[in-house]
Design an enzyme around this catalytic site. Structure first.
Site, PDB file in Angstrom:
ATOM      1  N   ASP A  75       0.870  -1.164   0.000  1.00  0.00           N
ATOM      2  CA  ASP A  75       0.000   0.000   0.000  1.00  0.00           C
ATOM      3  C   ASP A  75       0.918   1.229   0.000  1.00  0.00           C
ATOM      4  O   ASP A  75       2.111   1.131   0.296  1.00  0.00           O
ATOM      5  CB  ASP A  75      -0.946  -0.018   1.212  1.00  0.00           C
ATOM      6  CG  ASP A  75      -2.189   0.853   0.974  1.00  0.00           C
ATOM      7  OD1 ASP A  75      -2.158   1.720   0.069  1.00  0.00           O
ATOM      8  OD2 ASP A  75      -3.187   0.669   1.691  1.00  0.00           O
ATOM      9  N   TRP A  76       0.346   2.372  -0.317  1.00  0.00           N
ATOM     10  CA  TRP A  76       1.144   3.590  -0.574  1.00  0.00           C
ATOM     11  C   TRP A  76       1.786   4.135   0.705  1.00  0.00           C
ATOM     12  O   TRP A  76       1.123   4.758   1.520  1.00  0.00           O
ATOM     13  CB  TRP A  76       0.256   4.613  -1.256  1.00  0.00           C
ATOM     14  CG  TRP A  76       0.233   4.520  -2.757  1.00  0.00           C
ATOM     15  CD1 TRP A  76       0.443   5.559  -3.624  1.00  0.00           C
ATOM     16  CD2 TRP A  76       0.004   3.380  -3.593  1.00  0.00           C
ATOM     17  NE1 TRP A  76       0.366   5.114  -4.930  1.00  0.00           N
ATOM     18  CE2 TRP A  76       0.101   3.802  -4.942  1.00  0.00           C
ATOM     19  CE3 TRP A  76      -0.238   2.026  -3.353  1.00  0.00           C
ATOM     20  CZ2 TRP A  76      -0.056   2.925  -6.025  1.00  0.00           C
ATOM     21  CZ3 TRP A  76      -0.396   1.153  -4.423  1.00  0.00           C
ATOM     22  CH2 TRP A  76      -0.300   1.611  -5.735  1.00  0.00           C
TER      23      TRP A  76
END
Ligand SMILES: *[C@@H]1O[C@H](CO)[C@@H](O)[C@H](O)[C@H]1NC(C)=O
Ligand SMILES: *[C@@H]1O[C@H](CO)[C@@H](O)[C@H](O)[C@H]1NC(C)=O
Ligand SMILES: *[C@@H]1O[C@H](CO)[C@@H](O)[C@H](O)[C@H]1NC(C)=O
Ligand SMILES: *[C@@H]1O[C@H](CO)[C@@H](O)[C@H](O)[C@H]1NC(C)=O
Ligand SMILES: *[C@@H]1O[C@H](CO)[C@@H](O)[C@H](O)[C@H]1NC(C)=O
Ligand SMILES: *[C@@H]1O[C@H](CO)[C@@H](O)[C@H](O)[C@H]1NC(C)=O
Ligand SMILES: *[C@@H]1O[C@H](CO)[C@@H](O)[C@H](O)[C@H]1NC(C)=O
Ligand SMILES: *[C@@H]1O[C@H](CO)[C@@H](O)[C@H](O)[C@H]1NC(C)=O
Ligand SMILES: *[C@@H]1O[C@H](CO)[C@@H](O)[C@H](O)[C@H]1NC(C)=O
Ligand SMILES: *[C@@H]1O[C@H](CO)[C@@H](O)[C@H](O)[C@H]1NC(C)=O
Length: 880
Positions: free
Chosen positions: A304-305
């Protein structure tokens, strides 16, 4: 994933948080319905996650053989630098998609475009906004789930997207307040698993890689990331830890991910949170053992970012792609890129692991046929301007960046259909519905009936609750191409019938509301409850909801209208459960509908149901309880370990939603699986047929050795930054900055002992996992052991659709009373009978046994039930 702070900058939607959170949540964490299963009940903050190494290399098993042959051939041509390039994003806002990895220009392989996602293509225009996942769950309709997946995939494909960052099975929906539950499907793992698989198949058959996210235990927004929490004045050093025991993991949270892997999902996104005090993107047990070992996942794991927290650690723990590539947004530094090149050259990360990352990425690309797709990226995530900078953060590469390609095709029709097919009829006194359109005066009430005065896209990432709730907020949102409001659709309907219609969309205009309600033949009251992702605070709700009541004074509105109109119909648009106990017995409220988060055709979909063009057939994909406490589980709103990682122990085990209320013998307002129709159905003739299958065999033996491609030369001078290209500021590259590795890495902890976990570099054949063997786990788990048939008869006077449901009692002392294991949505004409059929697999009647690390069928008597909801179990039979 995070925000696009620069698109539609609007400050007003972010409201100051109430300074005194202690006052807001005096006792926000209540213990939850403690599971009778000691394994869950005894979980503590000190729970740890066992190490598991080496990271399993993809073998091309299941349907992946061809894709692997092509991927190995491709990757064997690559240099070390090119392989690293594939694994690492170029940095936040470095290119036009929300994430892009490095390209291989030498072989004409362009940078892959990763784009949000679960309701439509984010941050562009001329895209559709589909109904949310929670609506898809409410349809209980596999065909619609597939069609939506395929339509969304086609739109992503048309924009040039390689990876659509959805669908969502984490959050599963442990607590109804969870901010992003609506992006996923249902707190029931079987319903979610089936919808995950259908959606993935739809997306991937459209030629786009799907991404099952967020793996795993990502059940709340608060404290998912320390820097984000700091923005809300919570000082914590690390993300919260979701503490989950092995059995609960298998029987609940991992279940739908197993279905996703079995559906050949191309990528999985690891989550922000820790699981048992180890970060999702470097948790070797969850990535190496469970996902790539036991579930035999053949695609790639992307972070995920900003969820990556280490370089070597995450590589050896099973991460395959770093997104968006930089350590923190727009810092220009990376855990991988240069650092991964260094780590391979200094013999910390074995080259087979890098090869495996690259092969997994390219195999997913071939699996869905990206090699036959030549649509260039034709939009930009950071602005809708036609011309601008290709490298947004660097202000470089000015040119055409938005071609405004209209990818919507005829998807509006499907969206309208799913909207009505997902509308649950909860109450209908004396056939108050359907309306005829000939009511003398139709009155429409509610902020939720009308538009946002600032336009359907007036709040960045839909971070406000103004106008009808067509979509909730965060990275799971997309821009509306239009939004048909209930007010518009109902007005059109009434005008076509020569009736009179008035609407009031200010919930606080009490004088006018009273006057209109007293005159109305029918009052349609629209109310809502919103939530979203944790980077936006709406009215003090930091992603997660603070309560389960209606927003914008919705409860007062319903009371004010129903006090004066004895034909009040309530329509709820909400992200999940809301408290409706005051209305179920109120005689003036003649009908209640839950319409969820329906997307761009909201008004048309609800009008189709209200006026009887569509006979409602949806069922609740969650429980509507009388109080918040009745759910037994709740979120953590205040850090509970000082500045250390907050700890959320899932002591309720598998007892969430209906399983919890059943266990505690609490009567819900409307139970899981409940929903009415304009007709009626009866159930009869249950028949259970046993099928002969052999015994369950554990998977045994050894894997092959890690595939060996030619080793890359170790002389560092070959990997230096090329002299003939100009560096783009803040862009992430795979090259060395110096022939000295330590100088290149520029890392304070360089060469600290203990970096390489035991076994992490071992590329020799490894024992296969007993419960594994093929994508989705041991193939025999999916053997059909019983076939169940029943007759469902339409006893009313109109054609209708009935979702018949199959529940099983596994019979053990730690088992829920019943668990959903199958369903079928049947369309049946009046006086006709349809056959309901469900196959029961070995997995369906097994429990996870922690001792043998395998699924076992216990000796307890198993009872199957067929019924119209989780509490209307009309037929039953024990299994022999
Ligand atoms: C916050 O609210 C609680 C409960 O009402 C109160 O005891 C406390 O003094 C308040 N704290 C502040 C800083 O206002
Ligand atoms: C929260 O505290 C209040 C007051 O002490 C109590 O009445 C209420 O039941 C508590 N709620 C929960 C969920 O424990
Ligand atoms: C790595 O990717 C970047 C960005 O796509 C590209 O400019 C560069 O040429 C690639 N490097 C190599 C060696 O392929
Ligand atoms: C955080 O605290 C600072 C300093 O007290 C204050 O200015 C700011 O408004 C607070 N932010 C939030 C989101 O409460
Ligand atoms: C390598 O990773 C460390 C963090 O472990 C980071 O501080 C450093 O900047 C990275 N190096 C490069 C070249 O990005
Ligand atoms: C917009 O929504 C916010 C809450 O999301 C609310 O406080 C505000 O009053 C609304 N504005 C209008 C014009 O409805
Ligand atoms: C619940 O939250 C909503 C949205 O913030 C708010 O409008 C409403 O007043 C809250 N309900 C209660 C009972 O506090
Ligand atoms: C129902 O509506 C009538 C007006 O039609 C009103 O007189 C009555 O008080 C209402 N009852 C309730 C329970 O609100
Ligand atoms: C509702 O109110 C209307 C007008 O006040 C009355 O004619 C009608 O009988 C009432 N219906 C019911 C079901 O009470
Ligand atoms: C190898 O390189 C990685 C990445 O820069 C670094 O984290 C690690 O400390 C290095 N290990 C050794 C033994 O040099």
């Amino acid at each position: 994933m995070w925000l696009t702070p620069l698109l539609f900058v609007a400050a007003s939607f972010v409201q100051a948080q109430d300074g005194n959170t202690t006052a807001l949540f005096p006792n926000a964490t209540y213990p939850g319905a403690v599971s009778p299963d000691p394994a869950a009940a005894e979980l503590t903050a000190g729970t740890t996650s066992p190490p598991f190494y080496p990271s399993p290399w993809g073998s091309g098993s299941g349907s992946w053989a061809d894709a692997y042959t092509k991927a190995r051939a491709f990757v064997s041509q690559l240099t070390l630098i090119e392989k690293v390039n594939l694994t690492t994003g170029v940095g936040w806002e470095g290119e036009r998609c929300v994430g892009q990895n490095g390209a291989v220009p030498r072989l004409g392989f362009r940078s892959m475009c990763m784009q949000d996602a679960p309701m439509g293509v984010r941050d562009t225009d001329f895209n559709s906004v589909f109904p949310a996942g929670v609506n898809v769950a409410a349809t209980f309709d596999r065909g619609l789930a597939y069609a939506r997946g395929q339509a969304m995939g086609a739109e992503h494909r048309g924009k040039g997207v390689d990876v659509q960052l959805g669908p969502v099975a984490g959050p599963l929906g442990r607590s109804p307040e969870g901010g992003r539950n609506w992006e996923g499907f249902s707190p029931d793992p079987v319903l979610t698993g089936i919808m995950m698989a259908q959606t993935i198949e739809g997306i991937q058959n459209a030629g786009v890689i799907a991404c099952a996210k967020h793996y795993i235990g990502n059940e709340q927004e608060h404290f998912r990331q320390a820097p984000e929490a700091a923005g809300f004045n919570f000082t914590i050093t690390d993300s919260l830890s979701s503490n989950i025991d092995d059995k609960t993991l298998h029987e609940l949270y991992l279940w739908p991910f197993a279905d996703a892997v079995r559906a050949n999902v191309g990528s999985v996104m690891c989550s922000y949170n820790q699981i048992n005090n180890s970060y999702g993107c470097q948790n070797s047990y969850l990535l190496n053992y469970l996902l790539k070992g036991e579930l035999d996942f053949q695609g790639f794991v992307m972070s995920d970012w900003q969820a990556q927290h280490s370089g070597v650690g995450s590589a050896l723990a099973g991460l395959d792609m770093s997104m968006p590539g930089d350590v923190l947004f727009d810092t220009g530094t990376t855990f991988w890129g240069t650092n991964l090149t260094v780590a391979v050259l200094n013999d910390t990360v074995p080259e087979w692991r890098l090869n495996d990352m690259a092969i997994r990425i390219i195999a997913a690309w071939y699996l869905v046929g990206r090699d036959n797709t030549s649509i260039p990226i034709n939009f930009d995530s950071w602005t809708l301007d036609t011309y601008g900078y290709q490298h947004f953060v660097a202000n470089e590469g000015y040119g055409l960046i938005n071609e405004h390609v209209d990818v919507r095709a005829e998807h509006g029709k499907l969206i309208r259909q799913i909207g009505s097919a997902s509308t649950v009829l909860l109450k209908n006194t004396n056939n108050a519905l359907p309306l005829t359109g000939k009511e003398k005066l139709t009155a429409i009430f509610g902020n939720d009936a009308g538009g946002n005065p600032n336009g359907p896209n007036g709040c960045s990432d839909r971070g406000c609750d103004n106008g009808t709730l067509g979509m909730a907020w965060g990275s799971g949102s997309a821009n509306f191409p239009y939004l048909v409001t209930p007010e518009t659709a109902i007005q059109n309907e009434v005008l076509n019938n020569m009736g009179a219609v008035e609407s009031i969309t200010d919930n606080f205009a009490s004088t006018q509301i009273a006057s209109l309600a007293g005159r109305a033949s029918v009052a349609l009251v629209f109310v809502n409850a919103d939530s979203g992702e944790g980077f936006i605070n709406v009215d003090g709700n930091i992603g997660d909801r603070n309560n389960l009541t209606l927003w914008q004074g919705g409860d007062t509105l319903i009371q004010n209208v129903s006090a004066l109109c004895n034909n009040t119909i309530v329509v709820v648009h909400s992200v999940g459960p809301v408290l409706l106990g005051n209305y179920s017995e109120n005689p003036n409220i003649t009908a209640i509908l839950w319409a969820g988060v329906p997307g761009e055709q909201s008004g048309n979909s609800i009008a189709d149901v209200l006026y009887g063009r569509v006979n409602p057939g949806a069922k609740l994909p969650f429980t509507l309880a009388a109080t918040r406490e009745d759910y037994g589980t709740d979120l953590l709103y205040l850090p509970n370990e000082g500045t250390d990682a907050p700890q959320v122990s899932f002591t309720e085990g598998v007892f969430i939603d209906y399983r919890s209320l059943d266990e505690a013998e609490i009567q819900p307002v409307y139970e899981f699986g409940y929903g009415l129709s304009y007709t009626t159905f009866t159930y009869s003739k249950l028949q259970v047929t046993r099928r002969d299958t052999g015994p369950y065999l554990s998977t045994t033996g050894l894997t092959s050795a890690a595939p060996s491609l030619a080793s890359s030369p170790k002389n560092t001078s070959g990997y230096l930054f090329p002299s003939n290209i100009t560096r783009i500021p803040l862009y992430i590259y795979p090259y060395l900055n110096s022939t000295d590795l330590e100088t290149s890495a520029n890392e304070t902890d360089y060469d600290l002992p203990g970096f390489v976990p035991a076994g992490g570099q071992d590329g020799s054949p490894q024992p296969r996992i007993a419960a594994g063997g093929a994508p989705g786990g041991n193939p025999q788990l999916y053997d059909v052991l019983y076939q169940v048939d029943a007759s469902i008869t339409n006893t009313g006077s109109v054609t209708g659709e009935e979702v018949a449901q199959l529940y099983i009692s596994l019979g053990g002392p730690y088992d829920p009373k019943v668990v959903l294991r199958g369903f079928q949505r049947l369309s049946i004409q009046p006086n006709m009978t349809a056959n309901f059929h469900v196959d029961i697999t070995r997995r369906d009647i097994s429990n996870w046994d922690t001792a043998t690390q395998n699924w076992v069928i216990s000796n307890y008597t198993k009872t199957i039930y067929v019924g119209s909801s989780s509490r209307k179990l009309l037929l039953n039979s024990t299994l022999s």
